[in-house]
Every structure is written in C-alpha cells, then in structure tokens.
Design an enzyme around this catalytic site. Structure first.
Site, PDB file in Angstrom:
ATOM      1  N   ARG A 192     -21.199 -57.290  17.329  1.00 31.26           N
ATOM      2  CA  ARG A 192     -20.213 -58.474  17.099  1.00 31.26           C
ATOM      3  C   ARG A 192     -18.815 -58.002  17.310  1.00 31.26           C
ATOM      4  O   ARG A 192     -17.834 -58.577  17.161  1.00 31.26           O
ATOM      5  CB  ARG A 192     -20.346 -59.026  15.571  1.00 31.26           C
ATOM      6  CG  ARG A 192     -21.680 -59.662  15.392  1.00 31.26           C
ATOM      7  CD  ARG A 192     -21.972 -60.334  14.192  1.00 31.26           C
ATOM      8  NE  ARG A 192     -23.546 -60.662  14.069  1.00 31.26           N
ATOM      9  CZ  ARG A 192     -24.049 -61.786  14.536  1.00 31.26           C
ATOM     10  NH1 ARG A 192     -23.297 -62.543  15.015  1.00 31.26           N
ATOM     11  NH2 ARG A 192     -25.394 -62.122  14.245  1.00 31.26           N
ATOM     12  N   LYS A 195     -14.010 -55.486  20.571  1.00 27.59           N
ATOM     13  CA  LYS A 195     -13.493 -54.605  21.283  1.00 27.59           C
ATOM     14  C   LYS A 195     -14.534 -53.690  22.164  1.00 27.59           C
ATOM     15  O   LYS A 195     -14.130 -53.187  23.274  1.00 27.59           O
ATOM     16  CB  LYS A 195     -12.568 -53.701  20.240  1.00 27.59           C
ATOM     17  CG  LYS A 195     -11.375 -54.387  19.850  1.00 27.59           C
ATOM     18  CD  LYS A 195     -10.452 -53.475  18.975  1.00 27.59           C
ATOM     19  CE  LYS A 195      -9.179 -54.381  18.692  1.00 27.59           C
ATOM     20  NZ  LYS A 195      -8.261 -53.309  17.839  1.00 27.59           N
ATOM     21  N   ASP A 214     -24.773 -46.633  18.880  1.00 26.64           N
ATOM     22  CA  ASP A 214     -24.327 -46.246  17.557  1.00 26.64           C
ATOM     23  C   ASP A 214     -23.491 -45.136  17.878  1.00 26.64           C
ATOM     24  O   ASP A 214     -23.605 -44.221  18.649  1.00 26.64           O
ATOM     25  CB  ASP A 214     -25.731 -45.960  16.681  1.00 26.64           C
ATOM     26  CG  ASP A 214     -25.189 -45.771  15.188  1.00 26.64           C
ATOM     27  OD1 ASP A 214     -24.771 -46.417  14.730  1.00 26.64           O
ATOM     28  OD2 ASP A 214     -25.759 -45.014  14.722  1.00 26.64           O
ATOM     29  N   SER A 215     -22.352 -45.059  17.036  1.00 32.70           N
ATOM     30  CA  SER A 215     -21.507 -44.041  17.024  1.00 32.70           C
ATOM     31  C   SER A 215     -20.772 -43.651  15.739  1.00 32.70           C
ATOM     32  O   SER A 215     -20.749 -44.437  14.850  1.00 32.70           O
ATOM     33  CB  SER A 215     -20.376 -44.630  18.266  1.00 32.70           C
ATOM     34  OG  SER A 215     -19.792 -45.608  17.652  1.00 32.70           O
ATOM     35  N   PHE A 264      -9.691 -48.748  16.681  1.00 33.72           N
ATOM     36  CA  PHE A 264     -10.416 -49.343  15.244  1.00 33.72           C
ATOM     37  C   PHE A 264     -11.062 -48.040  14.741  1.00 33.72           C
ATOM     38  O   PHE A 264     -11.150 -46.984  15.427  1.00 33.72           O
ATOM     39  CB  PHE A 264     -11.446 -50.450  15.725  1.00 33.72           C
ATOM     40  CG  PHE A 264     -12.453 -50.239  16.559  1.00 33.72           C
ATOM     41  CD1 PHE A 264     -13.781 -49.639  16.394  1.00 33.72           C
ATOM     42  CD2 PHE A 264     -12.103 -50.296  18.110  1.00 33.72           C
ATOM     43  CE1 PHE A 264     -14.643 -49.506  17.162  1.00 33.72           C
ATOM     44  CE2 PHE A 264     -13.178 -49.999  18.821  1.00 33.72           C
ATOM     45  CZ  PHE A 264     -14.610 -49.744  18.614  1.00 33.72           C
ATOM     46  N   GLY A 265     -11.543 -48.092  13.609  1.00 29.66           N
ATOM     47  CA  GLY A 265     -12.505 -47.162  12.777  1.00 29.66           C
ATOM     48  C   GLY A 265     -11.672 -46.185  12.646  1.00 29.66           C
ATOM     49  O   GLY A 265     -10.427 -46.190  11.959  1.00 29.66           O
ATOM     50  N   TYR A 266     -12.019 -44.788  13.077  1.00 30.01           N
ATOM     51  CA  TYR A 266     -11.216 -43.758  12.855  1.00 30.01           C
ATOM     52  C   TYR A 266     -10.203 -43.147  13.878  1.00 30.01           C
ATOM     53  O   TYR A 266      -9.523 -42.318  13.776  1.00 30.01           O
ATOM     54  CB  TYR A 266     -12.247 -42.580  12.671  1.00 30.01           C
ATOM     55  CG  TYR A 266     -13.229 -42.558  11.467  1.00 30.01           C
ATOM     56  CD1 TYR A 266     -12.645 -42.458   9.979  1.00 30.01           C
ATOM     57  CD2 TYR A 266     -14.249 -43.117  11.449  1.00 30.01           C
ATOM     58  CE1 TYR A 266     -13.696 -42.535   8.921  1.00 30.01           C
ATOM     59  CE2 TYR A 266     -15.141 -43.343  10.547  1.00 30.01           C
ATOM     60  CZ  TYR A 266     -14.764 -43.007   9.185  1.00 30.01           C
ATOM     61  OH  TYR A 266     -15.741 -43.325   8.173  1.00 30.01           O
ATOM     62  N   ASP A 267      -9.935 -44.140  14.773  1.00 30.11           N
ATOM     63  CA  ASP A 267      -9.144 -43.876  15.935  1.00 30.11           C
ATOM     64  C   ASP A 267      -7.935 -43.470  15.432  1.00 30.11           C
ATOM     65  O   ASP A 267      -7.143 -42.846  16.307  1.00 30.11           O
ATOM     66  CB  ASP A 267      -8.979 -45.117  16.726  1.00 30.11           C
ATOM     67  CG  ASP A 267     -10.229 -45.399  17.694  1.00 30.11           C
ATOM     68  OD1 ASP A 267     -11.102 -44.302  17.960  1.00 30.11           O
ATOM     69  OD2 ASP A 267     -10.562 -46.603  18.352  1.00 30.11           O
ATOM     70  N   ARG A 280     -17.791 -43.495  23.800  1.00 31.89           N
ATOM     71  CA  ARG A 280     -18.609 -44.416  24.249  1.00 31.89           C
ATOM     72  C   ARG A 280     -18.610 -44.682  25.651  1.00 31.89           C
ATOM     73  O   ARG A 280     -19.484 -45.114  26.643  1.00 31.89           O
ATOM     74  CB  ARG A 280     -18.070 -45.763  23.341  1.00 31.89           C
ATOM     75  CG  ARG A 280     -18.659 -47.003  23.822  1.00 31.89           C
ATOM     76  CD  ARG A 280     -18.342 -48.131  22.942  1.00 31.89           C
ATOM     77  NE  ARG A 280     -18.669 -47.824  21.480  1.00 31.89           N
ATOM     78  CZ  ARG A 280     -17.657 -47.457  20.638  1.00 31.89           C
ATOM     79  NH1 ARG A 280     -16.487 -47.595  20.956  1.00 31.89           N
ATOM     80  NH2 ARG A 280     -17.817 -47.122  19.526  1.00 31.89           N
TER      81      ARG A 280
END
Length: 205
Positions: free
Chosen positions: A10, A13, A72-73, A155-158, A184
């Site tokens: 979902r 990005k 999955d990352s 996003f995330g830990y970027d 990715r």
C-alpha cells in the site's frame, strides 16, 4: 494491451519506484493493494526477508490472479548484530510508525561510537505468477548511520542512513540517484528479466 503487474504493498512510494524501474522496459500498469478488491493480508511471519516477500506475493496471487511482486526489506545494523532486520517496520511496536522506529533505534545506539555505526539496507523481492512460478532476488545497500535525521525524500530509516560513497542521506538523494543504488532497486533489477518474461505471457495481459 498494457500489461498489469501487482506490487503487493500500500506504499505509494514503492509503487512509484517500481514503475520508474519498469517503465523504460515495457508499457506496464503497476497496481498496488489499494487498486484491487480488498482481502485479508496474512502476517509477515517469516524469519527472513525472502520468506516474508514470498508470503505476501503468494497470498496476493491467490486472491487476485495477477502476476505479483512483493518485497520485504529492512535495516541491518552491525552494532545490533543485524537487527532490526525483518522487524524494521515494527521495531517500536506494531503501530508501524516511522518516527517512533527511528527514535528508538537512535536511542539504542546512543553509546555506540561513530566508527561502529555501519549498516546496510537489505531487500528481498519475490515474483509469483498465477501458474505457480516463483523467483526471489536480494539486493543490499551498504552504508552508515548518522545521529540526526536529514532530508524529506525518503521514508522509514532513510533520514539517518548514508549510502557508502555518499555524504547525503537516502532521504536527501534525488529519486533517480537513490534508485540506482538502493537495495530495492538492485533487487528489482535482478528480478526484471523474470518480470518481463512473465508479463509477456498470457498471465500478464
């Protein structure tokens, strides 16, 4: 007819990133889970990125009948013996809050010397087709962590991850530059020949 590919996420990005990688190769409509009839998503119960990617892809194919890619990352931190790893998205709890995950990780690394903040983003991307074919490929992006979030493109830990050979965080890099080196992007490019082959067949129409 434009081929249709489902990316079992979902996250808009991620959809945009996959479309950027595929678009130069062939006309393709990249769909996300929000674009198909809703179904109950199974828990990501695998012990590895590859297992979780396959769980998501298999379930999506079963419900939609579409050629599907799932990934999955997560972030593997050297000083934490590879954690958060597959728990990256829910490191601070099941609310999956990026800011909370990031804050907890920085707190846990508070006493770690700067020269031991090595880390890598890891991604496993799985392709599953309606005829049951499965392919999984993995990509890695090595780098190091910084102690203050920087940038707004990721996003995330970027915002706290600086890729190897760069001074900017992943959140400060332009999208094209990040795609070229990201975990990715690397995993999806490894998977690309198999995706194109699947979409050229009857299942991809």
């Amino acid at each position: 007819m434009t081929a249709r590919l489902l990316l079992a996420t979902r996250n808009r990005k991620k959809l945009e990133e996959l479309h950027r990688i595929l678009a130069p190769e062939m006309p393709v409509e990249v769909l996300g889970l929000a674009d198909v009839p809703a179904f109950d998503e199974v828990p990501e119960s695998g012990a590895t990125f590859a297992e979780n990617a396959l769980i998501k892809a298999l379930e999506a194919v079963r419900h939609t009948g579409l050629v599907t890619v799932a990934d999955d990352s997560g972030l593997a931190v050297d000083a934490l013996n590879g954690m958060p790893g597959v728990l990256s998205a829910r490191w601070a709890g099941h609310q999956r809050d990026d800011a909370a995950n990031l804050a907890l990780l920085l707190e846990q690394l508070g006493d770690t010397p700067d020269d031991r903040l090595g880390a890598a983003f890891v991604c496993a991307a799985a392709l599953v087709t309606p005829d049951g074919s499965q392919v999984v490929r993995e990509g890695r992006m090595p780098g190091r962590l910084v102690r203050e979030p920087r940038g707004s493109n990721g996003f995330g830990y970027d915002p706290i991850f600086v890729p190897e050979g760069y001074q900017l965080t992943s959140s400060e890099l332009p999208a094209a530059d990040k795609d070229a080196i990201s975990h990715r992007g690397r995993a999806l490019r490894e998977l690309l020949p198999f995706i194109l082959r699947a979409l050229e067949g009857p299942d991809g129409q």
